[in-house]
Write an enzyme that holds these catalytic residues in place. Structure first.
Site, PDB file in Angstrom:
ATOM      1  N   HIS A   1      -7.586   0.371  -4.638  1.00 37.82           N
ATOM      2  CA  HIS A   1      -8.384   1.171  -3.693  1.00 37.82           C
ATOM      3  C   HIS A   1      -8.740   2.445  -4.433  1.00 37.82           C
ATOM      4  O   HIS A   1      -7.835   3.199  -4.789  1.00 37.82           O
ATOM      5  CB  HIS A   1      -7.519   1.650  -2.523  1.00 37.82           C
ATOM      6  CG  HIS A   1      -7.208   0.621  -1.500  1.00 37.82           C
ATOM      7  ND1 HIS A   1      -6.464   0.931  -0.379  1.00 37.82           N
ATOM      8  CD2 HIS A   1      -7.540  -0.673  -1.387  1.00 37.82           C
ATOM      9  CE1 HIS A   1      -6.348  -0.145   0.366  1.00 37.82           C
ATOM     10  NE2 HIS A   1      -6.975  -1.139  -0.218  1.00 37.82           N
TER      11      HIS A   1
ATOM     12  N   HIS B   1       0.857  -1.188   0.000  1.00 39.24           N
ATOM     13  CA  HIS B   1       0.000   0.000   0.000  1.00 39.24           C
ATOM     14  C   HIS B   1       0.894   1.239   0.000  1.00 39.24           C
ATOM     15  O   HIS B   1       1.824   1.327   0.792  1.00 39.24           O
ATOM     16  CB  HIS B   1      -0.883  -0.020   1.248  1.00 39.24           C
ATOM     17  CG  HIS B   1      -1.946   1.027   1.249  1.00 39.24           C
ATOM     18  ND1 HIS B   1      -1.674   2.355   1.508  1.00 39.24           N
ATOM     19  CD2 HIS B   1      -3.267   0.950   1.002  1.00 39.24           C
ATOM     20  CE1 HIS B   1      -2.813   3.039   1.428  1.00 39.24           C
ATOM     21  NE2 HIS B   1      -3.791   2.217   1.124  1.00 39.24           N
TER      22      HIS B   1
ATOM     23  N   TYR C   1     -15.279   4.774   6.918  1.00 44.92           N
ATOM     24  CA  TYR C   1     -15.778   3.439   6.586  1.00 44.92           C
ATOM     25  C   TYR C   1     -17.265   3.240   6.882  1.00 44.92           C
ATOM     26  O   TYR C   1     -17.682   2.189   7.357  1.00 44.92           O
ATOM     27  CB  TYR C   1     -14.921   2.374   7.275  1.00 44.92           C
ATOM     28  CG  TYR C   1     -13.565   2.261   6.621  1.00 44.92           C
ATOM     29  CD1 TYR C   1     -13.413   1.590   5.422  1.00 44.92           C
ATOM     30  CD2 TYR C   1     -12.438   2.879   7.176  1.00 44.92           C
ATOM     31  CE1 TYR C   1     -12.178   1.511   4.791  1.00 44.92           C
ATOM     32  CE2 TYR C   1     -11.200   2.810   6.555  1.00 44.92           C
ATOM     33  CZ  TYR C   1     -11.082   2.113   5.359  1.00 44.92           C
ATOM     34  OH  TYR C   1      -9.869   2.031   4.731  1.00 44.92           O
TER      35      TYR C   1
ATOM     36  N   CYS D   1      -3.582   2.685  -4.709  1.00 47.78           N
ATOM     37  CA  CYS D   1      -4.505   3.456  -3.876  1.00 47.78           C
ATOM     38  C   CYS D   1      -4.543   4.869  -4.439  1.00 47.78           C
ATOM     39  O   CYS D   1      -3.577   5.637  -4.320  1.00 47.78           O
ATOM     40  CB  CYS D   1      -4.053   3.449  -2.417  1.00 47.78           C
ATOM     41  SG  CYS D   1      -5.131   4.469  -1.385  1.00 47.78           S
TER      42      CYS D   1
ATOM     43  N   ASP E   1     -12.578   3.054  -1.488  1.00 43.36           N
ATOM     44  CA  ASP E   1     -11.745   3.204  -0.299  1.00 43.36           C
ATOM     45  C   ASP E   1     -12.575   3.942   0.745  1.00 43.36           C
ATOM     46  O   ASP E   1     -13.655   3.503   1.075  1.00 43.36           O
ATOM     47  CB  ASP E   1     -10.465   3.922  -0.709  1.00 43.36           C
ATOM     48  CG  ASP E   1      -9.331   3.683   0.252  1.00 43.36           C
ATOM     49  OD1 ASP E   1      -9.473   2.844   1.136  1.00 43.36           O
ATOM     50  OD2 ASP E   1      -8.292   4.340   0.113  1.00 43.36           O
ATOM     51  N   HIS E   2     -12.108   5.035   1.225  1.00 44.04           N
ATOM     52  CA  HIS E   2     -12.907   5.755   2.221  1.00 44.04           C
ATOM     53  C   HIS E   2     -14.128   6.384   1.552  1.00 44.04           C
ATOM     54  O   HIS E   2     -14.135   6.604   0.353  1.00 44.04           O
ATOM     55  CB  HIS E   2     -12.084   6.872   2.866  1.00 44.04           C
ATOM     56  CG  HIS E   2     -10.778   6.405   3.376  1.00 44.04           C
ATOM     57  ND1 HIS E   2      -9.702   7.232   3.535  1.00 44.04           N
ATOM     58  CD2 HIS E   2     -10.366   5.177   3.762  1.00 44.04           C
ATOM     59  CE1 HIS E   2      -8.685   6.544   4.002  1.00 44.04           C
ATOM     60  NE2 HIS E   2      -9.050   5.287   4.144  1.00 44.04           N
TER      61      HIS E   2
END
Ligand code: DNO
Length: 357
Positions: free
Chosen positions: A273, A208, A332, A246, A318-319
């Site tokens: 992500h 990551h 989340y 990501c 992702d978020h």
């Protein structure tokens, strides 16, 4: 093929249920981990199987592990690193035997991701995670953990385990002689050591990127952009050694061209992500809804590049923003990530059909 997933922290840890995730129509699996374990610990097969059963009973797959965290002694390269690497290998062996082939991990010293605000209001009334270097510069490292904890409403956030954070001072002290080059060499050492077990069980390791993509609190960061990623992929030039693309982490530096990176690293991107951010100034950004029009990143272009490269690994929103009065682990919640998953799935379907013509 698109393999849409969502992150799930396990019952007892997650504020979102596996049942709710199952109802997001495009999602086929979840990405999870054993949240009760500490970096360096050998995973117990029974714990892993229990998690997996919970997920499979809900009608979903356990599509990947995020993360099997790496002990700081491995990152520092201390005298105890081989012991912790042996433990890591044992965990990989157990996962491999159980047909688990994707592991996401990071090599960030001390902290995982960092934000200055976990609830920044946006014009639409949602709240989001945001980063402002000027705010981060004001935080005393001693207060960092408590300040993050206060902002998280008591939720334990991934990478911010209280057990580790109690030793923050010692951790900083241990890293004082670790510069970028040393950290990089320690990562290469680790990857070479786990290469045999990964190859035996066809395990893909997906590092990551550092989030944000620059050094914070004087600690070195090594997975921040194209050149450095290329160096890592070349240093251990084998398919198991790959990347988690990501978009929000790499995209935090406007000089990073995500679409170019997708084409350059295609065969080594094992996991994606996807989220959008909006730049607010130098080293300042807010997270936003996934849709391209809401942020600074071209999410359509990113999905198109992944599609065109035949990306076949798991992908996840992702978020997300906190919307519709949801109370959940920062970043989340269910709702905005579900919107993101659906948006990306729609883009993929449209690209697929246009290209099939
Ligand atoms: C934060 C996540 C990170 C990520 C790890 C991977 O929300 O993106 O915690 O899971 O860095 O090891």
């Amino acid at each position: 093929m698109l393999h849409m997933t969502m992150r799930y922290f396990g019952s007892g840890f997650d504020s979102v249920s596996i049942k709710s995730i199952r109802q997001v129509p495009c999602v086929e699996g979840v990405i999870s981990t054993l949240y009760g374990t500490m970096p360096g610990e050998v995973w117990k097969q029974e714990d892993y199987l229990k998690l997996r059963k919970e997920i499979e009973d809900a009608g979903l797959k356990l599509s990947g592990i995020e993360s099997v965290n790496i002990h700081d002694d491995i990152k520092i390269g201390s005298g105890r690193r081989d012991e912790y690497i042996d433990n890591y290998v044992k965990t990989l062996e157990m996962l491999g035997k159980n047909d688990q082939h994707l592991i996401c991990y990071n090599f960030m010293p001390v902290f995982d991701w960092t934000r200055s605000d976990l609830k920044k209001p946006r014009a639409d009334g949602s709240t989001v995670l945001s980063y402002d270097q000027r705010e981060v510069d004001k935080i005393d490292v001693d207060d960092l953990f408590s300040s993050m904890q206060q902002k998280s409403d008591g939720f334990v956030m991934p990478g911010w385990e209280p057990e580790r954070m109690e030793h923050l001072k010692e951790l900083f002290e241990m890293y004082k002689d670790v510069d970028e080059e040393k950290l990089f060499q320690n990562l290469v050492y680790f990857l070479r050591a786990i290469q045999p077990v990964c190859e035996k069980y066809d395990i893909k390791m997906a590092i990551h990127p550092d989030d944000p993509a620059w050094p914070v609190f004087g600690l070195p960061r090594i997975i921040t952009g194209k050149k450095k990623i290329q160096r890592l992929l070349d240093a251990v030039d084998a398919p198991f050694n790959g990347l988690t693309l990501c978009t929000g982490s790499l995209g935090s530096n406007p000089e990073n061209n995500l679409i170019d990176m997708i084409h350059a690293f295609a065969s080594r991107i094992h996991f994606a992500h996807v989220r959008n951010i909006i730049f607010q100034g130098d080293k300042q950004f807010d997270e936003t809804a996934h849709i391209t029009s809401q942020g600074s990143l071209d999410i359509y272009g990113i999905i198109k590049a992944l599609h065109d490269e035949g990306f076949d690994g798991p992908i996840r929103p992702d978020h997300g923003r906190m919307i519709w009065d949801e109370i959940a682990l920062p970043g989340y919640g269910l709702y905005d990530r579900a919107l993101g998953a659906m948006y990306m799935t729609g883009l993929w379907e449209a690209i697929d059909k246009a290209e099939a013509k």
